[in-house]
Design a protein around this motif. Structure first.
Motif, mmCIF file in Angstrom:
data_model
loop_
_atom_site.group_PDB
_atom_site.id
_atom_site.type_symbol
_atom_site.label_atom_id
_atom_site.label_comp_id
_atom_site.label_asym_id
_atom_site.label_seq_id
_atom_site.Cartn_x
_atom_site.Cartn_y
_atom_site.Cartn_z
ATOM 1 N N LEU A 114 5.544 -6.814 14.005
ATOM 2 C CA LEU A 114 6.898 -7.196 13.581
ATOM 3 C C LEU A 114 7.984 -6.547 14.429
ATOM 4 C CD1 LEU A 114 6.804 -7.271 9.658
ATOM 5 C CD2 LEU A 114 7.020 -9.201 11.230
ATOM 6 N N THR A 115 7.733 -5.334 14.904
ATOM 7 C CA THR A 115 8.781 -4.612 15.628
ATOM 8 C C THR A 115 8.555 -4.568 17.123
ATOM 9 O OG1 THR A 115 7.697 -2.438 15.487
ATOM 10 C CG2 THR A 115 9.067 -3.122 13.615
ATOM 11 N N GLY A 116 7.308 -4.669 17.566
ATOM 12 C CA GLY A 116 7.000 -4.527 18.984
ATOM 13 C C GLY A 116 7.003 -3.090 19.460
ATOM 14 N N LYS A 117 7.213 -2.133 18.555
ATOM 15 C CA LYS A 117 7.268 -0.726 18.958
ATOM 16 C C LYS A 117 5.869 -0.222 19.292
ATOM 17 C CE LYS A 117 11.418 0.402 16.284
ATOM 18 N NZ LYS A 117 11.994 1.252 15.229
ATOM 19 N N GLN A 118 5.752 0.322 20.489
ATOM 20 C CA GLN A 118 4.424 0.673 20.965
ATOM 21 C C GLN A 118 3.868 1.939 20.333
ATOM 22 O OE1 GLN A 118 3.744 0.484 25.140
ATOM 23 N NE2 GLN A 118 4.448 -1.645 25.313
ATOM 24 N N GLU A 119 4.737 2.753 19.704
ATOM 25 C CA GLU A 119 4.187 3.951 19.067
ATOM 26 C C GLU A 119 3.231 3.590 17.933
ATOM 27 O OE1 GLU A 119 8.623 3.948 17.656
ATOM 28 O OE2 GLU A 119 7.467 3.301 19.409
ATOM 29 N N TYR A 120 3.501 2.465 17.268
ATOM 30 C CA TYR A 120 2.573 2.021 16.227
ATOM 31 C C TYR A 120 1.248 1.589 16.840
ATOM 32 C CZ TYR A 120 6.806 1.815 13.320
ATOM 33 O OH TYR A 120 7.956 2.122 12.636
ATOM 34 N N ALA A 121 1.313 0.842 17.901
ATOM 35 C CA ALA A 121 0.100 0.395 18.573
ATOM 36 C C ALA A 121 -0.666 1.576 19.149
ATOM 37 C CB ALA A 121 0.446 -0.606 19.672
ATOM 38 N N GLN A 122 0.065 2.529 19.693
ATOM 39 C CA GLN A 122 -0.596 3.679 20.320
ATOM 40 C C GLN A 122 -1.370 4.499 19.289
ATOM 41 O OE1 GLN A 122 2.098 6.247 22.435
ATOM 42 N NE2 GLN A 122 0.478 7.567 23.218
ATOM 43 N N LYS A 123 -0.759 4.723 18.107
ATOM 44 C CA LYS A 123 -1.453 5.498 17.074
ATOM 45 C C LYS A 123 -2.687 4.760 16.588
ATOM 46 C CE LYS A 123 -1.975 8.866 14.083
ATOM 47 N NZ LYS A 123 -2.194 10.267 14.468
ATOM 48 N N LEU A 124 -2.568 3.462 16.363
ATOM 49 C CA LEU A 124 -3.709 2.686 15.904
ATOM 50 C C LEU A 124 -4.792 2.632 16.975
ATOM 51 C CD1 LEU A 124 -5.100 0.965 13.809
ATOM 52 C CD2 LEU A 124 -3.719 -0.988 14.547
ATOM 53 N N GLN A 125 -4.385 2.476 18.224
ATOM 54 C CA GLN A 125 -5.350 2.495 19.326
ATOM 55 C C GLN A 125 -6.102 3.820 19.348
ATOM 56 O OE1 GLN A 125 -3.732 3.788 22.907
ATOM 57 N NE2 GLN A 125 -4.967 2.466 24.243
ATOM 58 N N GLU A 126 -5.367 4.913 19.188
ATOM 59 C CA GLU A 126 -5.984 6.241 19.183
ATOM 60 C C GLU A 126 -7.028 6.348 18.072
ATOM 61 O OE1 GLU A 126 -4.725 10.914 18.273
ATOM 62 O OE2 GLU A 126 -3.198 9.328 18.283
ATOM 63 N N ALA A 127 -6.683 5.866 16.889
ATOM 64 C CA ALA A 127 -7.610 5.945 15.762
ATOM 65 C C ALA A 127 -8.844 5.082 16.011
ATOM 66 C CB ALA A 127 -6.904 5.511 14.478
ATOM 67 N N LEU A 128 -8.646 3.879 16.528
ATOM 68 C CA LEU A 128 -9.782 2.997 16.788
ATOM 69 C C LEU A 128 -10.730 3.603 17.812
ATOM 70 C CD1 LEU A 128 -7.888 -0.430 16.921
ATOM 71 C CD2 LEU A 128 -9.429 0.348 15.110
ATOM 72 N N LEU A 129 -10.191 4.121 18.890
ATOM 73 C CA LEU A 129 -11.047 4.721 19.917
ATOM 74 C C LEU A 129 -11.724 5.984 19.400
ATOM 75 C CD1 LEU A 129 -8.743 4.235 23.034
ATOM 76 C CD2 LEU A 129 -10.859 2.993 22.510
ATOM 77 N N HIS A 130 -11.009 6.728 18.562
ATOM 78 C CA HIS A 130 -11.563 7.974 18.028
ATOM 79 C C HIS A 130 -12.789 7.691 17.160
ATOM 80 C CE1 HIS A 130 -11.715 12.009 16.295
ATOM 81 N NE2 HIS A 130 -11.697 11.464 15.077
ATOM 82 N N TYR A 131 -12.657 6.802 16.181
ATOM 83 C CA TYR A 131 -13.775 6.556 15.271
ATOM 84 C C TYR A 131 -14.865 5.698 15.901
ATOM 85 C CZ TYR A 131 -10.832 8.682 11.722
ATOM 86 O OH TYR A 131 -10.060 9.568 11.018
#
Length: 778
Positions: A114-131
């Motif tokens: 909805l916002t295009g803000k990459q900080e949201y994508a970056q945090k989710l990416q970090e979590a996905l790669l982590h687990y």
């Protein structure tokens, strides 16, 4: 903006290119939607949500709260690999990481889209790669053969499916390849191999209490949907999951291994309201995503989806402040089916009662998927065509209410299967009044607590009859989980003209102690009469259990139950001189707190007894007059409310003691073979005149006559309620598949409704009877 792949992912990138080359390109297939996101947050849905938020302040505020949650998740610390993999047992320590990714993926994913803000994508990416770096997504309970998936695996699959779908254009190809392989290795294949695919499958449809199958398989299917275009095996996986679900919905149980059907013919799920919500909502998430992804293909037709949401409506109890729920089994008073009903609506099952229910519970505005699919269709009042009673005969539940208005009176009865989350409560009941639970189920507690087995899953924790402290065999549920060989039954329910009747047969699951364990609920206007027909194999101490919420105050022979301003008066009538014994139980969801419940106990040891107990919801001073009645081979109750008198009789000649002759009896001048009989007349009418009767109820009877006047005649025994001397005559009739019944009417009625439908019966002016022919069903 697409990010450049990191060098360390070069090998994975090569793998990704190879996999995509081997698969069918999305642009060539045309069978599914290639635009991302496509599972839930489709471009069309997000565009519409943005437009609606500009016009609807409620939606805008809901979105802002979700965004605030996303902002908080940016600061959340991920669960360490060491902790996640350091647990033991069925779920290990995977609850925390699976729960975190299942919450982060839709929240951060929607915030990013909805916002295009990459900080949201970056945090989710970090979590996905982590687990994705975990060795497994499931605990290890040491099963033989070993299990590779469980409910945490399903939550991981959900989180990764939604996260992968939302971040698809943000992730590099190497990252997508890495996450796709993690989903396959840790989630999809362990689940499908355990539950679905033929090569290694270890589970059947009735494994793990039945809800696990739906949850695990649906979420593996959702993860597979997210990989279409990127994994050539994803398409057959998706279709296998989709085509397997009609079997799960139609599973009819397993006699040899004492397993119940999954669903009642009317849509109820046997494991409780709580687990119905869990099992159904997970499948409906998969079904919704399937419909979004495939351009023209439709998920399989599942007829039960047209009625399964009704189960949540009928087990709800509206109060002035909230909506409570019937809490048989491993459920709670606050359990709802809100998520299931939201997803049914999103899947196209439009039912006005669902909109009313969601308006009283949770319309889903705080849930990212719920917000995207929210439709403002709130209905302030329940639909007028909602029936006041619902019977689920295949799972043994019945729910009856005085009205759909807030703070009405609700009676729920259960006599069905016992196993796992379904407790040993055949014949038990609960009563809500004036917005409060008054007569209650003991509930449950954490499954890891000793008390869950030692108390909550024992017959003593329910409103049943015990012999020497026992009813159902402890092996059924709490000491071995063997299930019941013969489940309880609710074979009959009637609701007409202010009289409601439910017959609960608890003999099967208590047959190691009881040869007769029949309970009849006759709710007449404002009085609930409970008749228990008990016979045991050996003499012993009988106890009639009563679990209540609040306080109890003796008042003569009555017991006044009070939960704040909600009251019910309990009057034991038979056997005479019942002792009231206080017992110690445990509070619902709080095993560290002791509570008191009651046992009504006759003196001495008995092998046979007839309990008759009257329960009157409401203030003591407003209760009708209640008198015990006796006659030759009959026990009864007289109810007076100032305007009418109702006599209710139990025919002792019909309790099984006469097997080669009919149960003929002369009761207070009435000649009948009925097991139960209730006759209502005006208070100022002549008792000797059979034509003074205005309402008649018969259970298991073929005739009723007095003074040479035949009130009812049938060759076979029927269960019926009918109005008498009524120009708009009403008849509820259940019996044999083909039934012909004559009912007395001093004048031809203007209209007759039989089981809710208008009929045009023959009227015999000489005998003054109407004759109805009915293939009634039961």
């Amino acid at each position: 903006m697409r990010r450049r792949a990191a060098p360390c992912f070069a090998l994975i990138l090569l793998l990704c290119v190879s996999v995509r080359a081997a698969g069918q390109p999305a642009s060539d297939s045309g069978r599914w939607n290639s635009a991302r996101p496509r599972l839930f947050f489709t471009p069309e849905k997000l565009s519409r949500l943005k437009q609606r938020m500009e016009q609807d302040e409620r939606l805008r505020q809901a979105w802002l709260q979700i965004q605030e949650r996303a902002d908080r998740q940016l600061r959340d610390k991920l669960i360490s690999k060491e902790y996640a993999e350091g647990g033991t047992g069925q779920h290990g320590n995977y609850n925390a990481p699976s729960g975190q990714i299942a919450k982060m993926a839709p929240t951060l994913g929607l915030a990013y889209r909805l916002t295009g803000k990459q900080e949201y994508a970056q945090k989710l990416q970090e979590a996905l790669l982590h687990y994705a770096g975990l060795a497994r997504w499931a605990g290890d309970a040491g099963h033989v053969p070993p299990w590779h998936s469980e409910l945490n695996t399903a939550r991981f699959c959900f989180g990764y499916a939604v996260g992968y779908d939302c971040l698809y254009d943000y992730l590099s190809e190497a990252e997508r390849a890495s996450l796709a392989q993690a989903m396959i290795r840790l989630g999809i294949l362990p689940t499908l191999n355990d539950w679905v695919l033929p090569g290694e499958r270890i589970h059947a449809l009735d494994s793990m209490g039945h809800n696990w199958w739906s949850v695990c398989v649906a979420m593996a299917g959702l993860a597979s949907l997210s990989l279409l275009d990127d994994e050539p095996r994803a398409e057959p996986w998706v279709q296998e999951v989709s085509q397997a679900f009609p079997e799960w919905f139609s599973f009819q149980g397993n006699i040899l291994q004492n397993k119940s059907p999954n669903f009642d013919r009317n849509g109820a799920f046997y494991e409780s309201v709580n687990y119905a919500e869990y099992a159904l909502s997970e499948y409906l998430l998969f079904r919704l995503a399937y419909s979004n992804v495939y351009r023209s293909g439709k998920p399989p037709e599942i007829p039960l989806l047209r009625t399964t949401g009704d189960f949540f409506v009928h087990t709800s109890y509206p109060t002035a402040g909230s909506l409570l729920s019937v809490n048989f089994g491993d459920s709670s008073l606050r359990a709802t089916g809100a998520k299931t009903l939201r997803l049914l609506l999103a899947n196209g099952y439009q039912v006005p009662a669902y909109d009313w229910y969601l308006g009283r519970t949770d319309p889903g505005l705080d849930d990212p998927i719920g917000l995207v699919y929210y439709e403002a269709r709130t209905i302030a009042q329940p639909p007028q065509d909602l029936p006041l009673s619902a019977l689920y005969p295949d799972i043994g539940w019945a729910v009856l209410r005085s009205s759909w208005q807030d703070n009405a009176t609700l009676l729920a009865v259960k006599s069905g299967f016992t196993w796992n989350h379904a407790h040993p409560d055949a014949g038990s009941f609960v009563l809500f009044h004036r917005g409060k639970p008054v007569i209650i189920d003991s509930g449950n507690c954490s499954y890891s607590r000793r008390e869950y087995t030692s108390y909550y899953r024992q017959s003593q924790a329910h409103n049943v009859v015990l012999i020497d402290g026992q009813a159902q065999n402890p092996e059924d549920c709490s000491r071995g989980d063997r299930g019941v060989v013969t489940p309880g039954r609710l074979p009959e329910m009637l609701d007409l003209a202010g009289l409601r009747y439910v017959f609960a047969d608890a003999t099967g699951p208590t047959s190691w102690k009881f040869s007769r364990n029949y309970r009849h609920f006759v709710w007449i206007d404002n009085v609930l009469l409970i008749f228990d027909d008990i016979r045991t194999h050996e003499p012993g101490q009988l106890e009639w259990l009563l679990h209540y919420e609040g306080t109890v105050q003796p008042s003569g022979s009555d017991l006044i139950l009070s939960n704040d301003d909600a009251q019910a008066t309990v009057r034991p009538l038979f056997p005479p001189d019942l002792r009231v014994v206080e017992k110690e139980g445990l509070k619902d969801h709080d095993p560290d707190k002791k509570v008191t419940y009651l046992a009504l106990a006759p003196e001495g040891t008995l092998r046979e007894a007839k309990f008759i107990v009257a329960i009157t919801p409401g203030q003591e001073g407003n209760a009708p007059q209640i008198e015990p009645l006796t006659a030759d081979n009959a026990l009864g109750v007289r109810l007076r409310d100032g305007k009418t008198i109702t006599d209710v009789w139990l025919n002792l000649m019909a309790d099984g003691r006469r097997m080669h002759r009919n149960s003929n009896n002369l009761i207070d001048g009435w000649d009948t073979d009925a097991y139960l009989l209730a006759l209502t007349r005006p208070a100022d009418s002549a008792e000797s005149d059979p034509d003074s009767i205005t309402r008649c109820f018969i259970a298991c009877g073929s005739y009723l006559r007095k003074n040479s006047k035949v009130t009812l005649h049938s060759q076979s025994k029927v269960n019926t309620v009918f109005t008498c001397q009524d120009p708009q005559m009403q008849v509820a009739l259940h019996g044999q598949p083909i039934t012909r019944v004559s009912i007395r009417a001093t004048a031809k009625p203007d209209t007759i409704r039989l089981n809710g439908y208008p009929v045009d019966p023959a009227y015999n002016a000489q005998s003054k009877t109407v004759t109805v022919h009915s293939p009634t069903g039961n």
